[in-house]
Design an enzyme around this catalytic site. Structure first.
Site, PDB file in Angstrom:
ATOM      1  N   LYS A   1     -15.767 -11.107 -53.730  1.00 58.01           N
ATOM      2  CA  LYS A   1     -15.284 -11.767 -52.519  1.00 58.01           C
ATOM      3  C   LYS A   1     -14.493 -10.805 -51.653  1.00 58.01           C
ATOM      4  O   LYS A   1     -13.610 -10.099 -52.124  1.00 58.01           O
ATOM      5  CB  LYS A   1     -14.414 -12.979 -52.899  1.00 58.01           C
TER       6      LYS A   1
ATOM      7  N   CYS B   1     -16.357 -19.276 -51.756  1.00 59.46           N
ATOM      8  CA  CYS B   1     -15.304 -20.148 -51.247  1.00 59.46           C
ATOM      9  C   CYS B   1     -15.429 -20.261 -49.723  1.00 59.46           C
ATOM     10  O   CYS B   1     -16.508 -20.475 -49.202  1.00 59.46           O
ATOM     11  CB  CYS B   1     -13.942 -19.619 -51.682  1.00 59.46           C
TER      12      CYS B   1
ATOM     13  N   GLU C   1     -18.199 -21.255 -58.068  1.00 56.10           N
ATOM     14  CA  GLU C   1     -17.085 -20.304 -58.056  1.00 56.10           C
ATOM     15  C   GLU C   1     -16.206 -20.479 -59.302  1.00 56.10           C
ATOM     16  O   GLU C   1     -15.823 -21.596 -59.641  1.00 56.10           O
ATOM     17  CB  GLU C   1     -16.248 -20.523 -56.795  1.00 56.10           C
TER      18      GLU C   1
END
Length: 513
Positions: free
Chosen positions: A341, A391, A278
């Site tokens: 995301k 995440c 990430e």
């Protein structure tokens, strides 16, 4: 008559109530953390929960049960989630006293959910058997689920994760999901609590032991059931772990070294798919040096690789830029693909309405990310469809299965450097193990500081890198196809069971009145 210094009967009674109703649940709550990673002592969590359930069963009122549940939750989350202090103080520059207060208040908020579970269980169930074996475990799981969805949700340290992957109860994951494992574990805890209250050699005790054996045996059998099957050949994957310190990541003097190190690691990796974690590259995707990006593309074409980059995308909308936490594929052929995301971290990636003042205290860059589309196609690399979670998106089981049935592998890219040398990274790994079990897919993890790992469809770690080291993890991942029952139904099945248990307990109690 009492001797000097001896507590009077009312004082002794109050001390006993305090110890049994508050101190004992708090200690039991803290003990539950031992069942989670990095310890994986799953029976401890079940026994600790049984202690709470026994306290609830002997509580004199719903209020007493709520207070005991709050003490249990406070002990559990202060022991297991206090790593948020590291994020706020060490990396968010929040003053130590304020960070400590904020951490305590956050854990106190999370403790409200087991408190409400205790209140509800005693409020609706008058019959002792229904209270012990239906209302208490069902209420606990109902509010655990609510904790995972309310205010964007925080399903960290769910009971089901503690049973992953070794407990026989983990076998319920592909059938009913993580909350189904939580319910099975809560039922086992309820049976253990009921056994303490039952008379030796009674018929009821035999029934309880039979129920306990049934849950463990069925779970163990389910672990052996292959709900999905391999498809095609294994694919070689290189998972990169750059180990860039969080407080140095965005500094100009570190950026060049970061670019160079990741380019070298990607070029040296002998794999069909290369994955960077990430936001691995400290620059917006459109501001990456052209020669740098072209160099990676040329290498990917020449070597027959697909490279997946953790980066920040942006696009200009109206009068300002919109930012996205993204994973972008640059590959051997075809246009770039990206996943943006969807589930953002409150206060880390967006500031909830009314909390703008937090920005004056926290020094966290990029707290105004935009959300990616709710439905996004898997990224295709080396001919394999990959479902991506960025995440902590992989702690939401109902969202990970959105990628199915197309996704043949699952991938999590994350940066857990925010949590320092706490339990958080290992706990996050265990959540990924549960997702693999639920979906019947391999889960691959590329992280900045750890834990970078490859997890098979049974939830077991096949290989991993040590934390806080720089390195490349090479693995042969097995693409799989097919749908587990959980992938078909999501959380609906376990929520139906929980609701049925609560209704049954209420109706039985209603007739008792």
């Amino acid at each position: 008559m009492s001797f000097a210094g001896e507590a009077s009967p009312p004082a002794r009674s109050a001390a006993r109530i305090l110890a049994r109703g508050l101190l004992l649940p708090a200690v039991a709550g803290a003990a539950t953390v031992v069942g989670f990673a990095p310890f994986y002592w799953w029976p401890v969590t079940v026994v600790a929960l049984a202690v709470l359930f026994r306290v609830w069963d002997t509580s004199g009122s719903p209020l007493q049960a709520a207070l005991s549940g709050f003490a249990f939750g406070l002990g559990m989350f202060l022991a297991g989630v206090s790593w948020v202090f590291v994020s706020m103080h060490v990396y968010g520059a929040m003053p130590v006293a304020l960070a400590a207060v904020a951490t305590f208040l956050f854990c106190a908020y999370l403790a409200i959910f087991p408190a409400l579970a205790g209140w509800l269980a005693l409020r609706i169930a008058r019959d002792a058997t229904c209270r012990r074996l239906a209302a208490i475990p069902a209420a606990f799981v109902a509010f655990e689920w609510l904790r995972g969805v309310l205010f964007t949700g925080f399903p960290w340290l769910t009971l089901g994760a503690s049973q992953t992957p070794s407990s026989p109860l983990a076998g319920f994951a592909p059938l009913l999901g993580g909350y189904g494992v939580s319910l099975a574990a809560a039922l086992v805890a309820a049976i253990l609590a009921a056994l303490v209250a039952s008379a030796p050699w009674s018929r009821g005790r035999h029934a309880l032991l039979a129920g306990l054996a049934t849950l463990l045996i069925v779970g163990g059998v389910l672990k052996a059931v292959p709900f999905t099957e391999p498809v095609g050949k294994p694919v070689s994957v290189a998972l990169l772990q750059g180990n860039v310190a969080q407080h140095l990541k965005w500094r100009d003097e570190v950026r060049t070294k970061t670019f160079t190190d990741y380019a070298r690691m990607a070029q040296e990796a002998r794999a069909q798919i290369v994955v960077l974690p990430e936001t691995a590259l400290p620059a917006f995707f459109d501001r990456l040096p052209p020669r740098y990006l072209d160099g990676l593309r040329d290498h990917a074409r020449e070597a027959g690789k697909d490279i997946l980059l953790g980066t920040v995308e942006r696009k200009f909308e109206g009068e300002k830029y919109q930012y996205f936490n993204s994973l972008v594929k640059i590959g051997r052929a075809g246009p770039d693909e990206s996943y943006r995301k969807r589930h953002l971290v409150p206060f880390g990636e967006f500031i909830p309405w009314g909390f703008d003042w937090v920005l004056k205290v926290l020094k966290i860059p990029l707290t105004d990310f935009g959300r990616g589309d709710a439905r996004q196609a898997p990224i295709t690399a080396a001919g394999v469809a990959i479902g991506v979670a960025i995440c902590y998106e992989d702690i939401f089981g109902s969202e990970v299965i959105d990628h199915l049935p197309r996704a043949q592998l699952l991938l999590n890219v994350t940066n857990d450097a925010w949590f320092g040398e706490s339990f958080a990274a290992e706990q996050h790994l265990q959540a990924s193990q549960l997702r693999a079990l639920e979906a019947g897919r391999w889960m691959l993890r590329s992280t900045n500081t750890g834990v970078t790992a490859a997890i098979d469809e049974r939830g077991y770690v096949v290989a991993k890198l040590p934390q806080f080291t720089s390195g490349t993890l090479l693995t042969e991942a097995v693409p799989r196809e097919g749908l587990t029952p959980y992938a078909r139904m999501g959380d609906l099945a376990v929520l139906f069971i929980v609701a049925a248990l609560l209704v049954a307990a209420f109706l039985k109690g209603f007739h008792k009145r």
